[in-house]
Each structure stands twice: as structure tokens, then as C-alpha cells.
Scaffold this active site. Sequence first.
Site, PDB file in Angstrom:
ATOM      1  N   ASP A  16       3.584   0.524   5.842  1.00 32.17           N
ATOM      2  CA  ASP A  16       5.011   0.817   5.700  1.00 32.17           C
ATOM      3  C   ASP A  16       5.381   0.691   4.234  1.00 32.17           C
ATOM      4  O   ASP A  16       4.699   0.011   3.453  1.00 32.17           O
ATOM      5  CB  ASP A  16       5.855  -0.153   6.533  1.00 32.17           C
ATOM      6  N   SER A  17       6.480   1.330   3.877  1.00 33.44           N
ATOM      7  CA  SER A  17       6.958   1.245   2.498  1.00 33.44           C
ATOM      8  C   SER A  17       7.445  -0.160   2.168  1.00 33.44           C
ATOM      9  O   SER A  17       7.565  -0.510   0.989  1.00 33.44           O
ATOM     10  CB  SER A  17       8.084   2.251   2.265  1.00 33.44           C
ATOM     11  N   CYS A  79       6.160   3.982   9.313  1.00 33.52           N
ATOM     12  CA  CYS A  79       7.277   4.286   8.406  1.00 33.52           C
ATOM     13  C   CYS A  79       7.719   5.699   8.721  1.00 33.52           C
ATOM     14  O   CYS A  79       6.918   6.637   8.638  1.00 33.52           O
ATOM     15  CB  CYS A  79       6.815   4.175   6.952  1.00 33.52           C
ATOM     16  N   GLU A 164      16.557  -5.677   4.207  1.00 41.25           N
ATOM     17  CA  GLU A 164      15.580  -6.254   3.284  1.00 41.25           C
ATOM     18  C   GLU A 164      16.174  -7.373   2.433  1.00 41.25           C
ATOM     19  O   GLU A 164      15.441  -8.245   1.956  1.00 41.25           O
ATOM     20  CB  GLU A 164      14.992  -5.153   2.392  1.00 41.25           C
ATOM     21  N   CYS A 198      14.222   4.649  11.784  1.00 42.97           N
ATOM     22  CA  CYS A 198      13.734   3.836  10.670  1.00 42.97           C
ATOM     23  C   CYS A 198      13.315   2.499  11.261  1.00 42.97           C
ATOM     24  O   CYS A 198      14.045   1.915  12.075  1.00 42.97           O
ATOM     25  CB  CYS A 198      14.806   3.641   9.606  1.00 42.97           C
ATOM     26  N   HIS A 200      13.276  -0.361  10.087  1.00 43.66           N
ATOM     27  CA  HIS A 200      14.142  -1.497   9.743  1.00 43.66           C
ATOM     28  C   HIS A 200      15.261  -1.695  10.762  1.00 43.66           C
ATOM     29  O   HIS A 200      15.756  -2.804  10.950  1.00 43.66           O
ATOM     30  CB  HIS A 200      14.813  -1.269   8.377  1.00 43.66           C
TER      31      HIS A 200
END
Length: 280
Positions: A16-17, A79, A164, A198, A200
Site C-alpha cells: 500500500d502507499s 491500494c 493518517e 480507499c 483508509h
Amino acid sequence: MTLTNKLAPGSIGVFDSGYGGLTILSEIQSLMPEYDYIYLGDNLRAPYGSRSFETVYEFTKQAVEALFGMGCNLVVLACNTASAKALRTIQQNDLPMLNPDKRVLGVIRPTVEVVGNISKNGHIGILGTIGTIQSKSYDIEIAKFYPDFKVSGQACPMWAPLVENNEYENEGADYFVRKNIGQLLTKDADIDTIILGCTHYPILLNSIKKQLPENINVISQGYYVANSLKDYLHRHTDMDSVCKKNGITRYYSTESPEKFEEAASIFMGKKVSAERLIIQ
């Protein structure tokens, strides 16, 4: 530490990024705890969401090559942006030259495949990064399976940074979640199923559900990606046979391991130990 010190032949790579892919890894581990995994987060160069197709492709290819070099035969791009902007090119153009026996899988198709079982009216909403929405990858994949479905997308550029930076439970997060969901439902008031495009976004699930009518289903990817991976390995016994099963997971970040470990506890619900990996 050199790459040779990081070899873990037979591990399944999860890339993942940043941290979002940990929500995918957590579900995969829960379903298939016996396998070995390597998680790689490109935190130094995150976020990917607003980067160009060319940049995301180059970064993702570098990460895939790094995981191959560490002994992974199978890599999951956990991702959505990487799956949208890089997966197809890597599968079609790069794998034959890198190693035709290795495989790279994404998270978009496993998510799309279940939509028809969940939506009652075929009106689908996608919440994702700018890159994922602009790529129209979900629109294209859904059209292949369900040509009569209507798809509407809404970019949510603030959501991943809020997660994040551990700001996902404050009023600011609620504001942006409410704003972007409102924008999506304005595009199609008949939406009955929303895909969190996404990795996240499951961290924001409580806030998301507060802003949605009860009749709207929310698809969080982890469960479906994990089950798709299990099915893939069941169908491809040659790949399964080269995947080690010692129940070991290693975590790597292109940025500070200490920072990664702190943030990972949010996504995994447990403490992990990480190392730094420089990829080029």
C-alpha cells in the site's frame, strides 16, 4: 540493512502507499492466519491519491519489484489508487519480463464482483481518492459485470490524511465525511450501495454510517479481498504450493519504522514491529 537480510521466500506480499492496506492485511490474516506475509507501506511517498498515472505506476512497480526481490511470488496491491493506475500495466507489460511465474492482484475487481449481490436497484456510489475516481476504474469494472448499473463517484481528498494523522474521530472528520457524502448523494439520490474505494476509509466507518440513511449499504473491502485471495489460492494450487505457511508477518515502511508502528496500531488494533526498506 541490505535486501539480502530481508529475504522471506514464499511470503505473500501486501503493498500500500501508506497504512490503509493494513485494513486489508488484517482481514487476510484473520481468514488465513497460517500463511506468511510481508507488508510494505510506501509511507515516504504517500499519499498516492493525487499523483499522476505515470508516477503511481513507477512507484508501484518499484514496490512490486522489491517484494519479488524479497521472495514473494504473489503480491496484493492493497491500494485502490495503485490498483486503478498501475495494476493492468504491471500485469500485462511488466510481469512477462520480471517473472512470468509470479502474480500481482488488486482490490478493485474482488470488490466489484460482490456488488450485484448487495445492491437491490443497481445504483452504486464510489467514495475514493482523486486518482481512483478520475481513473473511473470502478465504473469500467462494474460495467463489465453489471452493464445496467448506474455508478457515481465522489473524490474525498481529505479522508486519508485525516486517518493518517489520527484525526478521524474529531469534528473535522465528521465535517468532511458529511460534505463528501452529501455531494455523492446529490449526484444520485437513488444510491443504495456505497463502495469505500480507499483502504483508509474503514477507519472512518462510524462517521460514515452516521451520515447515511439506514437503507444504504456500505461495502468495506477487506472481507471481500481476503475471501477472493483465499479462493484464488484454492483455484491455483501451483501458487499455493510455493506460499510458506509459518504464520509469520513482517512489516516494512519506506519511512520511519517508529512512526509506522505507532500508526499501525490504529489500523491493526495491535502493536507491530517494523523495519525500514529503501526502494528505488
